[in-house]
Design a protein around this motif. Structure first.
Motif, PDB file in Angstrom:
ATOM      1  N   LEU A  46       0.826  -1.203   0.000  1.00 50.46           N
ATOM      2  CA  LEU A  46       0.000   0.000   0.000  1.00 50.46           C
ATOM      3  C   LEU A  46       0.865   1.259   0.000  1.00 50.46           C
ATOM      4  O   LEU A  46       0.591   2.218  -0.731  1.00 50.46           O
ATOM      5  CB  LEU A  46      -0.916  -0.006   1.221  1.00 50.46           C
ATOM      6  N   ILE A  47       1.925   1.248   0.809  1.00 48.13           N
ATOM      7  CA  ILE A  47       2.803   2.415   0.881  1.00 48.13           C
ATOM      8  C   ILE A  47       3.512   2.634  -0.456  1.00 48.13           C
ATOM      9  O   ILE A  47       3.603   3.761  -0.953  1.00 48.13           O
ATOM     10  CB  ILE A  47       3.813   2.244   2.036  1.00 48.13           C
ATOM     11  N   VAL A  48       4.024   1.556  -1.043  1.00 49.78           N
ATOM     12  CA  VAL A  48       4.711   1.675  -2.333  1.00 49.78           C
ATOM     13  C   VAL A  48       3.750   2.150  -3.412  1.00 49.78           C
ATOM     14  O   VAL A  48       4.078   3.038  -4.225  1.00 49.78           O
ATOM     15  CB  VAL A  48       5.348   0.324  -2.720  1.00 49.78           C
ATOM     16  N   ALA A  49       2.539   1.571  -3.451  1.00 47.38           N
ATOM     17  CA  ALA A  49       1.552   1.997  -4.448  1.00 47.38           C
ATOM     18  C   ALA A  49       1.147   3.447  -4.232  1.00 47.38           C
ATOM     19  O   ALA A  49       0.914   4.190  -5.196  1.00 47.38           O
ATOM     20  CB  ALA A  49       0.328   1.086  -4.381  1.00 47.38           C
ATOM     21  N   PHE A  50       1.071   3.871  -2.978  1.00 44.12           N
ATOM     22  CA  PHE A  50       0.740   5.260  -2.657  1.00 44.12           C
ATOM     23  C   PHE A  50       1.797   6.200  -3.214  1.00 44.12           C
ATOM     24  O   PHE A  50       1.489   7.287  -3.720  1.00 44.12           O
ATOM     25  CB  PHE A  50       0.635   5.403  -1.136  1.00 44.12           C
ATOM     26  N   ILE A  51       3.073   5.797  -3.120  1.00 44.25           N
ATOM     27  CA  ILE A  51       4.162   6.621  -3.659  1.00 44.25           C
ATOM     28  C   ILE A  51       4.114   6.655  -5.182  1.00 44.25           C
ATOM     29  O   ILE A  51       4.246   7.713  -5.809  1.00 44.25           O
ATOM     30  CB  ILE A  51       5.516   6.079  -3.164  1.00 44.25           C
ATOM     31  N   LEU A  52       3.901   5.484  -5.808  1.00 43.05           N
ATOM     32  CA  LEU A  52       3.928   5.401  -7.267  1.00 43.05           C
ATOM     33  C   LEU A  52       2.711   6.050  -7.915  1.00 43.05           C
ATOM     34  O   LEU A  52       2.777   6.441  -9.083  1.00 43.05           O
ATOM     35  CB  LEU A  52       4.016   3.932  -7.703  1.00 43.05           C
ATOM     36  N   ASN A 211       2.126  14.146  -0.406  1.00 44.05           N
ATOM     37  CA  ASN A 211       3.270  15.030  -0.640  1.00 44.05           C
ATOM     38  C   ASN A 211       4.434  14.686   0.285  1.00 44.05           C
ATOM     39  O   ASN A 211       5.600  14.704  -0.127  1.00 44.05           O
ATOM     40  CB  ASN A 211       2.857  16.489  -0.436  1.00 44.05           C
ATOM     41  N   TYR A 212       4.119  14.354   1.531  1.00 47.57           N
ATOM     42  CA  TYR A 212       5.203  14.055   2.475  1.00 47.57           C
ATOM     43  C   TYR A 212       5.902  12.734   2.118  1.00 47.57           C
ATOM     44  O   TYR A 212       7.136  12.685   2.050  1.00 47.57           O
ATOM     45  CB  TYR A 212       4.647  13.979   3.896  1.00 47.57           C
ATOM     46  N   VAL A 213       5.121  11.672   1.899  1.00 48.12           N
ATOM     47  CA  VAL A 213       5.727  10.357   1.650  1.00 48.12           C
ATOM     48  C   VAL A 213       6.522  10.370   0.348  1.00 48.12           C
ATOM     49  O   VAL A 213       7.669   9.887   0.300  1.00 48.12           O
ATOM     50  CB  VAL A 213       4.626   9.278   1.623  1.00 48.12           C
ATOM     51  N   ARG A 214       5.949  10.941  -0.717  1.00 50.64           N
ATOM     52  CA  ARG A 214       6.665  10.977  -1.991  1.00 50.64           C
ATOM     53  C   ARG A 214       7.874  11.890  -1.913  1.00 50.64           C
ATOM     54  O   ARG A 214       8.932  11.594  -2.480  1.00 50.64           O
ATOM     55  CB  ARG A 214       5.714  11.429  -3.096  1.00 50.64           C
ATOM     56  N   GLY A 215       7.734  13.006  -1.198  1.00 49.17           N
ATOM     57  CA  GLY A 215       8.875  13.897  -1.033  1.00 49.17           C
ATOM     58  C   GLY A 215       9.998  13.241  -0.247  1.00 49.17           C
ATOM     59  O   GLY A 215      11.174  13.392  -0.586  1.00 49.17           O
ATOM     60  N   LYS A 216       9.644  12.488   0.814  1.00 49.78           N
ATOM     61  CA  LYS A 216      10.664  11.804   1.601  1.00 49.78           C
ATOM     62  C   LYS A 216      11.362  10.716   0.799  1.00 49.78           C
ATOM     63  O   LYS A 216      12.577  10.514   0.934  1.00 49.78           O
ATOM     64  CB  LYS A 216      10.040  11.212   2.864  1.00 49.78           C
ATOM     65  N   ALA A 217      10.612   9.989  -0.019  1.00 54.80           N
ATOM     66  CA  ALA A 217      11.238   8.967  -0.854  1.00 54.80           C
ATOM     67  C   ALA A 217      12.254   9.590  -1.805  1.00 54.80           C
ATOM     68  O   ALA A 217      13.373   9.074  -1.970  1.00 54.80           O
ATOM     69  CB  ALA A 217      10.166   8.208  -1.635  1.00 54.80           C
ATOM     70  N   LEU A 218      11.894  10.718  -2.412  1.00 53.60           N
ATOM     71  CA  LEU A 218      12.824  11.400  -3.310  1.00 53.60           C
ATOM     72  C   LEU A 218      14.001  11.986  -2.533  1.00 53.60           C
ATOM     73  O   LEU A 218      15.152  11.951  -3.005  1.00 53.60           O
ATOM     74  CB  LEU A 218      12.084  12.505  -4.067  1.00 53.60           C
ATOM     75  N   GLU A 219      13.744  12.491  -1.331  1.00 46.51           N
ATOM     76  CA  GLU A 219      14.830  13.045  -0.517  1.00 46.51           C
ATOM     77  C   GLU A 219      15.824  11.966  -0.115  1.00 46.51           C
ATOM     78  O   GLU A 219      17.041  12.195  -0.104  1.00 46.51           O
ATOM     79  CB  GLU A 219      14.249  13.708   0.732  1.00 46.51           C
ATOM     80  N   ILE A 332       6.668  10.153  11.438  1.00 40.29           N
ATOM     81  CA  ILE A 332       6.352  11.456  10.854  1.00 40.29           C
ATOM     82  C   ILE A 332       5.144  11.370   9.911  1.00 40.29           C
ATOM     83  O   ILE A 332       4.257  12.226   9.976  1.00 40.29           O
ATOM     84  CB  ILE A 332       7.582  12.036  10.127  1.00 40.29           C
ATOM     85  N   PRO A 333       5.050  10.353   9.016  1.00 43.52           N
ATOM     86  CA  PRO A 333       3.813  10.254   8.220  1.00 43.52           C
ATOM     87  C   PRO A 333       2.562  10.079   9.069  1.00 43.52           C
ATOM     88  O   PRO A 333       1.517  10.666   8.769  1.00 43.52           O
ATOM     89  CB  PRO A 333       4.067   9.032   7.332  1.00 43.52           C
ATOM     90  N   LEU A 334       2.663   9.293  10.142  1.00 43.69           N
ATOM     91  CA  LEU A 334       1.504   9.116  11.010  1.00 43.69           C
ATOM     92  C   LEU A 334       1.141  10.422  11.714  1.00 43.69           C
ATOM     93  O   LEU A 334      -0.048  10.766  11.831  1.00 43.69           O
ATOM     94  CB  LEU A 334       1.792   8.018  12.046  1.00 43.69           C
TER      95      LEU A 334
END
Length: 361
Positions: A46-52, A211-219, A332-334
């Protein structure tokens, strides 16, 4: 006391949707606490799909058909996953094993550094204190070595779990991306037909958390990659292992950077000693951290309401105490999700009329 409770209930739960949402949040939290370990592959998918999903949405806005966008993003995900499994993980394991083999030499060199402290600073450091520190460090190093050996001897169950993740996660990610609307509509049928407050909260949570999860993955990718290139250029040993730690440290602001600085400084010190090379390593590391905090973070999280440092520390301590390492990783996401829920929660500021028995009294 009863009047105060009635006032709080009227203020925060005067809307039927608020009561239903509160019960759903409690039930969802209890479900994750009791069945989270069992459903870990589903949660990870779910987390990976949320990012993608963000990449799929951007491709759709550019005119790419949805199925083509999903297949393209999923293919990139598979390529990254294969590269991590067959490229990064073996390199990390090799460097961890090498570091474990060189640990006795590092401990001996640390002992030589510690033995000089009582001579240079006799008023601040005593010989007994140095011996106590050395014994404690030696004990901890011995425990870490035993854990590494036991892990290598009992790694078959872990390999089986890894194989389950390797097989299940890509399949689940693909179906979460492909059938996203179908799954969301199925869940929506279980909710009340009129739910404007829930839709508003969903929109706020989706915006902030996405925005937070995708931004953190890119960071993580940018900071870890920049650190690896810089450390390889400077000849820093264990560059892949240290860059992975530095990249993951951005997940926990403030605390992560402070903690990961210790192994970077220790390995740099034992590799180059006190000198110009060690200073250059720490300067470059400090520049990367400064650019991350002052340039990269404002650019990636311009649309996210940043949490206060006190809220970050409290979230890390609270969720880490509940779920351990995973709680620290997702603290932090929670916390961002909770902040979005509180920001959109309906509040009734009018004072409720007193009950008949209270009015007579």
């Amino acid at each position: 006391m009863l009047r105060t409770l009635r006032g709080l209930a009227h203020k925060y739960f005067s809307d039927e949707e608020a009561v239903i949402l509160f019960l759903l949040l409690v039930a969802g939290t209890a479900f994750i606490i009791w069945f989270g370990a069992m459903l870990a592959p589903v949660i990870a998918s779910l987390i990976v799909a949320f990012i993608l999903q963000g990449l799929v949405t951007k491709l759709n806005r550019m005119g790419v058909p949805e199925l083509v966008s999903i297949l393209g993003v999923f293919t990139v995900f598979l390529g990254v996953m294969v590269g991590v499994i067959f490229g990064l993980l073996p390199l990390i394991w090799t460097q961890v094993s090498k570091l474990a083999g060189e640990t006795p030499r590092i401990v001996r060199e640390m002992q030589s550094y510690l033995e000089l402290l009582p001579e240079q600073y006799p008023q601040l450091v005593s010989a007994d204190a140095v011996n106590t520190i050395y014994q404690q460090v030696s004990t901890e190093v011995g425990h870490m070595t035993q854990l590494l050996v036991s892990f290598s001897l009992s790694s078959i169950p872990d390999l089986v779990a890894l194989l389950i993740y390797v097989v299940l996660v890509p399949i689940l990610v693909f179906f979460f991306l492909k059938d996203r609307e179908v799954l969301l509509n199925s869940i929506a049928r279980l909710l009340p037909p009129q739910r404007p407050m829930m839709l508003r909260i969903w929109h706020e949570v989706n915006l902030q958390c996405a925005n937070y999860v995708r931004g953190k993955a890119l960071e993580i990718v940018i900071v870890g990659g920049a650190t690896y290139i810089a450390f390889k250029f400077l000849g820093m040993p264990y560059a892949a292992l240290l860059s992975l730690l530095v990249g993951l440290s951005v997940v926990i602001p403030y605390i992560g950077a402070a903690v990961v600085t210790i192994p970077v400084a220790m390995i740099g010190l034992f590799a180059f000693g006190w000198g110009t090379h060690f200073i250059w390593v720490m300067v470059v590391y400090g520049v990367i951290q400064a650019l991350d905090g002052n340039v990269l973070v404002p650019v990636l999280f311009s649309e996210v309401n940043n949490l206060h440092p006190v809220a970050i520390i409290v979230a890390v301590l609270f969720f880490g105490g509940i779920w351990g390492l995973w709680g620290v990783f997702f603290a932090i996401p929670l916390a961002t999700m909770l902040k979005a829920v509180f920001a959109a929660w309906p509040v009734e500021y009018s004072v409720p009329e007193p009950a008949e028995d209270e009015a007579k009294a």
